[in-house]
Design a protein around this motif. Structure first.
Motif, short mmCIF file in Angstrom:
data_model
loop_
_atom_site.label_atom_id
_atom_site.label_comp_id
_atom_site.label_asym_id
_atom_site.label_seq_id
_atom_site.Cartn_x
_atom_site.Cartn_y
_atom_site.Cartn_z
N GLU A 160 19.50 -24.56 44.72
CA GLU A 160 19.26 -25.51 44.09
C GLU A 160 17.72 -26.72 44.26
OE1 GLU A 160 22.38 -28.76 42.66
OE2 GLU A 160 23.41 -27.32 42.04
N LYS A 161 16.99 -27.25 43.46
CA LYS A 161 15.56 -27.84 43.88
C LYS A 161 16.04 -28.43 44.73
CE LYS A 161 11.27 -29.47 43.95
NZ LYS A 161 11.57 -30.27 44.42
N SER A 162 15.23 -28.63 46.14
CA SER A 162 15.59 -29.60 47.22
C SER A 162 15.39 -31.13 46.67
CB SER A 162 15.25 -28.98 48.37
OG SER A 162 15.40 -27.95 49.24
N MET A 163 16.17 -32.05 46.90
CA MET A 163 15.86 -33.44 46.76
C MET A 163 15.59 -34.60 47.92
SD MET A 163 17.09 -33.17 43.50
CE MET A 163 17.89 -34.69 42.93
N VAL A 164 15.20 -35.92 47.41
CA VAL A 164 14.75 -36.81 48.67
C VAL A 164 15.23 -38.15 48.83
CG1 VAL A 164 12.15 -34.87 49.77
CG2 VAL A 164 12.58 -37.43 47.47
N ALA A 165 15.35 -38.80 49.24
CA ALA A 165 15.59 -40.27 49.12
C ALA A 165 14.83 -41.00 49.13
CB ALA A 165 16.62 -40.01 50.58
N ASP A 166 15.37 -42.12 47.91
CA ASP A 166 14.57 -42.47 47.30
C ASP A 166 14.20 -43.89 48.46
OD1 ASP A 166 12.55 -43.71 45.11
OD2 ASP A 166 14.19 -45.63 45.59
N VAL A 176 7.13 -33.95 47.83
CA VAL A 176 6.57 -34.09 48.65
C VAL A 176 8.02 -32.72 49.03
CG1 VAL A 176 7.70 -35.59 50.87
CG2 VAL A 176 6.60 -36.78 49.40
N ARG A 177 8.94 -32.31 48.50
CA ARG A 177 9.73 -31.50 49.90
C ARG A 177 9.98 -30.46 47.84
NH1 ARG A 177 15.68 -32.45 51.42
NH2 ARG A 177 16.16 -30.75 52.70
N THR A 178 9.26 -29.01 48.34
CA THR A 178 9.59 -28.12 47.59
C THR A 178 10.37 -27.05 47.72
OG1 THR A 178 7.59 -26.80 48.58
CG2 THR A 178 6.88 -28.67 46.85
N SER A 179 10.64 -26.68 48.46
CA SER A 179 12.06 -25.64 48.89
C SER A 179 13.73 -25.92 47.64
CB SER A 179 12.60 -25.62 50.09
OG SER A 179 13.00 -27.67 50.79
N SER A 180 14.20 -25.02 47.78
CA SER A 180 15.68 -24.64 47.44
C SER A 180 16.13 -25.12 48.78
CB SER A 180 15.51 -23.61 46.25
OG SER A 180 15.16 -22.55 47.06
N GLY A 181 17.61 -25.63 48.27
CA GLY A 181 18.92 -25.60 49.25
C GLY A 181 19.88 -26.04 48.65
N GLN A 184 5.35 -22.90 50.09
CA GLN A 184 6.67 -23.82 49.83
C GLN A 184 6.25 -24.88 51.09
OE1 GLN A 184 10.67 -22.60 48.20
NE2 GLN A 184 9.92 -23.01 45.87
N LYS A 185 6.67 -25.88 51.25
CA LYS A 185 6.81 -26.67 52.24
C LYS A 185 7.64 -28.12 51.94
CE LYS A 185 3.91 -29.70 49.81
NZ LYS A 185 4.51 -30.97 49.54
N TYR A 186 7.40 -29.19 53.52
CA TYR A 186 8.43 -30.44 53.01
C TYR A 186 6.89 -31.24 54.21
CZ TYR A 186 11.76 -34.17 53.06
OH TYR A 186 12.88 -35.22 52.91
N ASP A 187 7.04 -32.53 53.24
CA ASP A 187 5.50 -33.00 53.88
C ASP A 187 6.06 -34.09 54.77
OD1 ASP A 187 3.20 -32.60 52.25
OD2 ASP A 187 4.19 -33.78 51.13
#
Length: 294
Positions: free
Chosen positions: A65-71, A82-87, A128-131
């Protein structure tokens, strides 16, 4: 985390080989290279076999699924460029191979399995990357379950033809690492590690005294050619499986039975961030340090 445990972590790369009765937790310190002391970062050559890497990738396929980040404010998981991978997250002890890898991570890091989150498998396609980001938290919600992430084990499941490096922009000595044309421009901005199938990177997000380490800022460079698969194991300062009711606001208290002993030997003054805390994160021994209201 207790102060004496944090001191122990400083020397883990040079400890003797450790094995569990079933063999799943074996690791070989001769394969470990110290990359940096600020942040504390170590590279294990051949941490996983190629068969284990392929097995983890196959488990994840069809579940991504689309990767998420913690607010930073709410602590909720949100989508971000900021994070465009899937996982996807595996379940703990999903099968015998996963269980063996989890034992090996615990043996290498000297941190209990119960302090760790489930393994997260990530897939990065072209571009795709993760800043750059921190693995420790900025919100109180995530701190309630296990506290800060003290360590991260990043396992590379595939080679990447170009790009996809893990980079530490704030690492001390980053300018001393020699890089040629095989490195991406992103990797040249800091201390970097190339993805190599089977290798694992261990780095710590907290200092020995349990304060957050800004030099642990890290990111995943864009994939330029090929694709990247990786597996991440985040490990917290306390149990993630059996979280305690640790207060992050309200009246002061002790969250460890050893707090009176530590306070008696001066830890309130030598290690105030852990013992007392800061405006953003309360400490673990506030009562023993005598800061409660009368």
């Amino acid at each position: 985390m207790a102060p004496f445990l944090l001191v122990l972590l400083a020397s883990l790369a040079f400890s003797p080989a450790i094995s569990r009765p079933d063999g799943g937790g074996f690791y070989d310190p001769a394969r470990v290279t110290q990359l940096s002391w600020r942040p504390r970062a170590f590279l294990y050559s051949g941490f996983l076999s190629h068969g284990e890497c392929d097995h983890l990738v196959n488990l994840a396929k069809g579940r991504l699924e689309k990767s998420m980040v913690a607010d930073n404010d709410s602590g909720k998981s949100v989508m971000s460029q900021v994070r465009t991978s899937s996982g996807t997250f595996l379940t703990k002890h999903e099968d015998a191979i996963v269980a063996g890898i989890e034992k090996r991570v615990a043996a290498w890091t000297f941190l209990p399995e119960e302090n760790a989150e489930s393994i997260q498998i990530l897939h990065y396609e072209l571009g795709q990357k993760y800043d750059a980001h921190f693995d420790y938290f900025h919100d109180k919600k995530n701190l309630k379950r296990g506290g800060h992430r003290v360590a991260t084990v990043l396992m590379y499941l595939t080679d990447v033809k170009k790009g996809g490096e893990t980079v530490f922009p704030n690492a001390e000595g980053r300018h001393l690492q020699l890089k040629d044309e095989t490195w991406s421009d992103c990797a040249k901005s800091g201390l970097a590690v190339k993805p190599k199938k089977g290798d694992a990177l261990l780095f710590f997000s907290l200092h020995i005294n349990a304060t957050t380490d800004p030099t642990s800022l890290h990111g995943s460079c864009p994939v330029i050619e090929g694709e990247k698969w990786s597996a991440t194991k985040w490990i917290h300062v306390r149990s993630f499986d059996h979280p305690q009711n640790v207060r992050t606001d309200g009246p002061c208290s002790d969250d460890n039975e050893l707090c009176p002993r530590w306070a008696a030997v001066g830890e309130c003054y030598r290690n105030p961030t852990y013992m007392v805390g800061t405006e953003d994160s309360l400490g673990f021994c506030r009562k023993s340090c005598g800061i409660c209201d009368a």
